[in-house]
Design an enzyme around this catalytic site. Sequence first.
Site, PDB file in Angstrom:
ATOM      1  CE1 TYR A 192      12.223   7.638   1.901  1.00  0.00           C
ATOM      2  CE2 TYR A 192      11.145   5.502   1.694  1.00  0.00           C
ATOM      3  CZ  TYR A 192      12.201   6.356   1.392  1.00  0.00           C
ATOM      4  OH  TYR A 192      13.221   5.927   0.577  1.00  0.00           O
TER       5      TYR A 192
ATOM      6  CG  ASP B 130      24.612  -2.347  -5.482  1.00  0.00           C
ATOM      7  OD1 ASP B 130      24.392  -2.867  -4.373  1.00  0.00           O
ATOM      8  OD2 ASP B 130      23.828  -1.542  -6.023  1.00  0.00           O
TER       9      ASP B 130
END
Length: 407
Positions: A217, A294
């Site tokens: 992308y 995370d």
Amino acid sequence: MREQSQDVDVVVVGGGIGGLANALALTRRGLRVRVLEQAHRFGEVGAGLQIAPNCTRILHHWGLLDEIKSLGVLPENIVMKDALDGTVLTRLDLLDVERRYGFPYVVIHRSDLHGTLLRACRQAGVDLVNDVAVTGYEQAGEGAVAVHDGGREFGRVVLAADGLRSLARRIVSDDEPVSSAYVAYRGAVPFEQVAGLDVQPKDVVVYVGPRCHFVQYALRNGEMFNQVAVFESQKALAGEEDWGTPDELDRAFAATCGQVRAALPLMWRDRWWRMYDREPITNWVRGRVALTGDAAHPPLQYLAQGAVMAIEDAWVLSEQVTAGWDAALAAYNAVRPLHCGRVQRTARAWGNLWHHDGDEREWRNAVLRERDVHDYGYVDWLFGPTALTPGDLPPMFPEYEVTTRRS
């Protein structure tokens, strides 16, 4: 050694996307926040990332969405293709996604998202401290302490945003990171380098193949082009030290279609990353120390929700603080592990689906080709408003319908 500081309400350990998001969200609530970052300066490594409407909705609330849109790209579709023959399997119409959920899907360079949050934190008055390596955590009456070589930092709450290998996670769990044996190569290059290739700059394109996938992308208003090549490393599976080398990369994609093979030489070949997650856990809080980002819920990348979940964590906690810290942490701990556990488990299943071979690949392709472009049954639970309570969590799709082959 300086004396224990008690001049802030919240200490955030870790100055990545999740840490800065928490600092900004809580400062906007009138709290005094200090961020402790072990690196000499604040910054992010990596390349592109994707932020879905459940995240851009929050960035809009914080007044950051216009800046994010100016730095990124608003793709028109997510297109999934078979990596072997290059044929289209399905797509998600992202213009319609914005109409449905009220906010856009954006792709952006990781450093640009981090930089936006960093500037917002500075403007809001967050105390940003570098060169601090936290070595431990302690409970301290009506608060907690982050211990480091230079002293002790007290906060009414200490938020551990210290990533996959979180030190603070040991307070609530003895689990370890789980290796998937998959390896990622990345490469963000000036768009001119792919201008002669068969690429779709207005779309996010995902090629799914046997034990490999390839993502493309555009970034930075189309000035850059981002690619990610992921494959199962046979050396990693065998426990060898030299896993994921460029020769393994080339072998893993040797049977893929021409579009993928033509783009593969543009990957950075001097660095690569092992793909880890952790088992979902149901408790992120011990006393006045809480995990976020995370440290709490590292996912595999297949749903593109890692940074998104970190920003959602910040939003949820900041929405609860008016009830007092004990109630806020309890509310946060009641809803976020439930949602993020679903994302972590589904990401694993989605990765298995992407990497099918043989008859299972044929079955997957048939299922995806039958999907209506405007069927949102598999993303409504992700892209809608972020739940503040367990009762707000939307129902998931029946996982077996798409991730498990039925006889």
